[in-house]
Design an enzyme around this catalytic site. Structure first.
Site, short mmCIF file in Angstrom:
data_model
loop_
_atom_site.label_atom_id
_atom_site.label_comp_id
_atom_site.label_asym_id
_atom_site.label_seq_id
_atom_site.Cartn_x
_atom_site.Cartn_y
_atom_site.Cartn_z
N GLU A 749 0.88 -1.17 0.00
CA GLU A 749 0.00 0.00 0.00
C GLU A 749 0.91 1.22 0.00
OE1 GLU A 749 -1.54 3.19 0.67
OE2 GLU A 749 -1.63 2.58 2.78
N CYS A 783 -2.17 8.26 4.72
CA CYS A 783 -2.20 7.97 3.29
C CYS A 783 -3.55 8.32 2.70
CB CYS A 783 -1.85 6.50 3.04
SG CYS A 783 -2.82 5.34 4.02
#
Length: 989
Positions: A749, A783
């Site tokens: 990720e 994020c």
């Protein structure tokens, strides 16, 4: 089971008065009134919504949106979109209104005019006026009918300090002008005098939270200081002009702090003798009886009464939903009958203590008001000590009947602009159209005996279904006990800072030749821990230990592995305040966000345990003479490389996913969060993970990290971090090393450049608050954080203005300070990189706001650029800090194009009340997680599985039903079960 209140000495008189009031409220109207009502579209709309729940939802959603629409064409188009939903059955009159094909056509213009005027007519039923002069005229009409008033300024959200100041100033202006007007009003003894005492002719109602934009139960001292300064100003002015002040009660999370602040303030010498002040108790709250009894004892100490307004409560749906979404106990009663029962009990307590507290009984229920009168008349309560209240536009006939009986009746009348008043209007419409509404039942000539019967409660059943997955609840810091525990944990952890932290290899903590200093980013001089860094040789030893432990762990039944995870979740829950404190100190995350991370870690443990047990059942695809068994096996050795920004949640999630799947796991945390990873290690050891199965291997990424990624015995790499490092790992893992007999699986990720689109129909209160929260929560170091706000031209300037003011109102400071909303960035390197991006941004965009920079920590203040080009560096590259680019666009199609024009596809958001825009975003917004009309951070396990695509990552969604499959290899075993031509026959006895 809630026990019904038994019949008391007040009951016969209650029923007698109730019948008289019912008769008065059901007086026959003139033929003219009946004909007028038949002609009014606003009344017809209410009738239609009561018969059709789907129409009710769509119509009220449109009404909520209406004030934001700036043209007849927009109104027509939105009305058509809302009313054209498949599940909405429209009456013929509404069908005719939406038949136009062009929003600019004469037919559409007529529809828009009709609908807009109808909604305004509805609004004016419940709103006393949009200006003070108009409101004064309404008040004077009420006074002619012998009805007193209290005025409430419309507006739900105060999200900036400028708005908080404006709220105070508007009330100062309001009480001044009302008091000047009141000098000309003749005295009406029934409402202006009582027991030989002159009563204030002017009363206003205020919201405590509106005096401070950062009002927060976690920071009671800071909130109290800000709020009390402004309340004192208001109370002094009110005394000067002879006005009374009443404090409303709002959402449950603010209740305890509101009561505490007001009780302390009104004990101050300056205000202790004031009796022209009031507070509110909400009958739908389960703990309202405790609160009321507490106020009685407080009033005895104070020595002078105040007024307690007793209301049922206006936020039932919201409180219920919040409790369900947070897995908190439901603070409100589940059934209206329970609230009615509790209200009657509260009313009896209040009126039987009339010598200490004045009572203001707010209700449109005839039985409720009749009971209040019955108690008052039985106890011969002095007139000063009781009044009856109704809302403006509701219960008019009841109000007149109560006036006729000689009571002081006060009308709660909101005033102000239609736009901020829309949420108030919706609440009134919901009340009027609810199946249990007394006003509705009475208007429908419901049987009198049933209407005035005592509340009958038939059990305690929830009315809204809970989530299918029971997530760990975050700490409710409105609870003083939990707040104290959090502060105690901070103090205890502070005493433990600076200790040596050693790696954990093959069941033992090991010594290292080098250490890394982990420091508090709020105060870099404060050492959080001295963390041992493993060598390449120790990395090899750890991998060898994992290899040796793998066969036994692989063969451990999944149910036993799942039990270890569940125990780990229990330990984390027990240690929650302490773990939150470590997160706060080591990576600078404020307590509520640190606490939410612990919840997520617990959820990962429990959810992946459940998922592994589900997957362990496998699948059977059998047919005559043959069995086919599809099942899973672990991959081998997993290397988990976790980030510093979610040091507890993501590290735990990746590690326990690997473990429960049967893989031996090495956890290499990001350097700035190594101490928190050590705490995870303590939890897993206590939970029973065997030696060699899990190992804590902090070390330099450039040497030890690369070595482990390249090692031929590593089967799986789970990584969360930057695109640069993730791409490097992906490339290195693809290389086949000598002795390696497998291809490595990489789960990566790698961040985002996330956008929130705000269109012309958006609720700007929600949009501004959502963008601020998403952009500057945890200092933009998520994020999922919003780094681009893409705003349509019609609302661009107004959005930007409020955005800047809301951001100015944020408190920047040390993470452990309860008043802080924006803490530091993680380290000096991050600080330097973000500041460089800010300098780059200045070259092509306007720096609209940059807050002050506290010292001495690694602080980067919230920064807003406006007029940013979609192709600008700050609009394309992930900055990972509190820097927001505001991008203007002309229409929604352009907004989607701009939003999708990056290399990332992680999270995105849309603030819109236009159904076609929402549907377009569902289909075309290229993100893994799309959030509509809410902030875009804080995904919850099972509810919002998290992960993106494009260059945001490779792999499935964390916390989702297919995440564990990445840690497993599927196998199929087929067996021919025929023997010499015979086989078991399915279903044979």
């Amino acid at each position: 089971m809630v026990v019904n209140i038994p019949q008391t000495q007040y009951e016969p008189k209650t029923l007698e008065i109730a019948r008289e009031l019912i008769a008065a409220t059901r007086e026959k109207r003139s033929l003219f009134d009946q004909m007028r009502d038949q002609m009014r579209l606003d009344d017809k709309m209410l009738d239609w919504t009561m018969a059709n729940p789907a129409l009710r939802y769509q119509l009220f959603s449109f009404i909520d949106c209406l004030p934001a629409l700036k043209s007849k064409a927009e109104i027509a188009r939105h009305f058509q979109e809302y009313m054209s939903q498949e599940d909405v059955e429209l009456p013929d009159m509404l069908k005719k209104l939406i038949t136009f094909a062009d929003a600019d056509s004469p037919a559409a213009q007529l529809a828009a005019t009709t609908v807009e005027q109808t909604v305004k007519t509805l609004a004016y039923k419940y709103i006393a006026g949009e200006t003070i002069p108009k409101t004064i005229k309404t008040i004077e009409k009420l006074r002619k009918e012998k009805q007193a008033f209290t005025l409430d300024l419309l507006g739900e959200a105060v999200i900036t300090e400028i708005e908080a100041e404006s709220y105070l100033n508007q009330y100062l202006e309001l009480i001044t002008e009302l008091s000047q007007a009141a000098q000309k009003w003749p005295t009406i003894p029934q409402i202006d005098e009582a027991d030989g005492e002159a009563l204030p002719k002017v009363q206003v109602s205020v919201k405590l939270t509106a005096f401070y934009s950062q009002f927060d139960p976690l920071d009671p001292a800071g909130s109290r200081e800000k709020v009390c300064d402004r309340i004192r100003t208001l109370l002094r002015k009110a005394q000067e002009v002879g006005a009374a002040i009443h404090f409303d009660m709002e959402q449950y999370r603010y209740k305890d702090m509101t009561l505490a602040i007001l009780k302390d303030l009104l004990l101050e010498e300056e205000f202790r003798n004031r009796t022209d002040i009031g507070m509110t108790i909400q009958g739908y709250l389960r703990d309202s009886e405790r609160d009321l009894k507490g106020l009685v004892e407080w009033a005895k100490t104070r020595g002078n009464p105040i007024t307690i307004r007793l209301v049922k409560g206006a936020y039932w749906d919201q409180e219920t939903i919040i409790a369900i979404q947070n897995d908190w106990p439901q603070p409100v009663y589940n059934q209206k009958a329970e609230t009615d029962r509790n209200y009657e009990s509260l009313m009896q307590i209040l009126l039987e203590n009339h010598q200490y507290l004045y009572a203001a009984i707010g209700s449109h229920n005839v039985r409720t008001q009749a009971r209040a009168m019955a108690i008052a008349e039985t106890l011969e309560i002095p007139r000063r000590r009781i009044e009856l209240q109704v809302l403006y536009g509701m219960g008019d006939q009841l109000a007149k009947a109560m006036v006729k009986r000689g009571y002081r009746v006060r009308v709660y009348a909101p005033y102000g602009d239609l736009l901020p008043g829309m949420s108030y209007l919706i609440r009134r419409l919901l009340e009027n159209t609810a199946n249990t509404s007394f006003l509705r039942l009475n208007a429908e000539d419901y049987p009198i005996d049933d209407l005035i019967a005592p509340p009958k409660v038939e059990g305690d059943r929830p009315l809204i279904a809970k989530s299918a997955y029971p997530n760990a609840p975050n700490t409710d810091y409105a609870n003083a006990e939990l707040r104290t525990a959090a502060q105690s944990a901070l103090a205890q952890v502070r005493e433990q800072l600076g200790q040596r932290i050693q790696p954990y290899i093959n069941g033992a903590y090991v010594q290292t030749e080098s250490h890394l200093d982990s420091v508090n980013p709020s105060n870099p001089a404060q050492l959080v821990g001295k963390v041992g860094q493993i060598s390449v040789k120790q990395a090899d030893e750890a991998i060898a230990a994992a290899k040796a432990a793998f066969p036994q762990w692989r063969d451990t039944p999944p149910k036993e592995r799942a039990a270890v995870l569940r125990k780990a979740g229990e330990i984390m829950e027990r240690r929650r305040p302490e773990l939150s404190a470590w997160i706060c100190f080591e990576v600078g995350k404020i307590l509520p966000q640190a606490d939410a991370e612990v919840s997520e870690a617990i959820d990962f443990c429990r959810y992946y345990a459940d998922e592994m047990e589900r997957l362990d059942q496998g699948f059977a695809y059998d047919l005559a003479g043959e069995t086919n068994r599809y099942h899973y096996q672990p991959r081998g050795i997993a290397l988990v490389i976790s980030p510093w920004n979610f040091p507890m949640a993501i590290a735990t999630g990746m590690a326990v996913a690997a473990l429960v799947a049967g893989n031996c796991t090495l956890l290499k945390p990001a350097a700035p969060s190594s101490v928190i990873a050590a705490k995870i290690t303590e939890v897993l050891i206590e939970a029973g993970v065997p030696a060699g199965v899990f190992q804590y291997v902090p070390g330099p990424g450039s040497t030890v990290g690369n070595h482990m990624v390249e090692h031929p015995d590593i089967h799986l790499i789970a990584f969360t971090g930057s695109q640069e490092v993730g791409s490097h790992i992906y490339a290195e893992a693809a290389k086949l090393r000598p002795g390696q007999k497998h291809l490595k699986r990489v789960i990566a990720e790698m961040g985002g450049k996330n956008a929130i689109i705000v269109d012309e129909s958006a609720d700007l209160d929600q949009a501004v608050a959502g963008v601020v929260s998403s952009a500057f929560g945890y200092t933009g170091q998520k994020c999922s954080a919003c780094s681009r706000a893409i705003v349509l031209a019609p609302v661009y300037e107004s959005f930007l203005e409020r955005l800047i003011e809301a951001t100015k109102s944020l408190n920047v400071g040390p993470a452990e300070d309860p008043s802080t909303t924006v803490g530091p960035v993680v380290d000096a390197k991050a600080q330097s990189r973000i500041l460089e991006y800010i300098e780059t941004g200045k070259e092509g965009a306007t720096l609209e706001f940059q807050g002050p920079k506290p010292e001495p920590g690694y602080f980067v203040p919230p920064t807003i650029f406006a007029g940013v080009s979609p192709d600008a560096v700050i609009a394309q590259e992930e900055i990972f800090g509190p820097v927001l680019a505001v991008i203007p666009v002309n229409n929604f199609a352009e907004a989607l194009t701009v939003a999708n024009n990056t290399n990332f596809a992680l999270t995105g958001g849309v603030y819109s009340r236009t159904p076609s825009h929402i549907e377009a975003a569902r289909k075309a917004f290229e993100v893994g997680n799309l959030y509509i009309n809410r902030n875009i951070t804080g995904a919850i396990v099972a509810r919002q599985p998290f992960g993106g695509f494009k260059l945001s990552g490779v792999g499935s969604k964390a916390g989702g039903p297919d995440y564990l499959l990445q840690f497993l290899e599927p196998r199929v075993v087929t067996e021919n079960i025929q023997r010499q031509g015979f086989a078991p026959i399915e279903g044979a006895e």
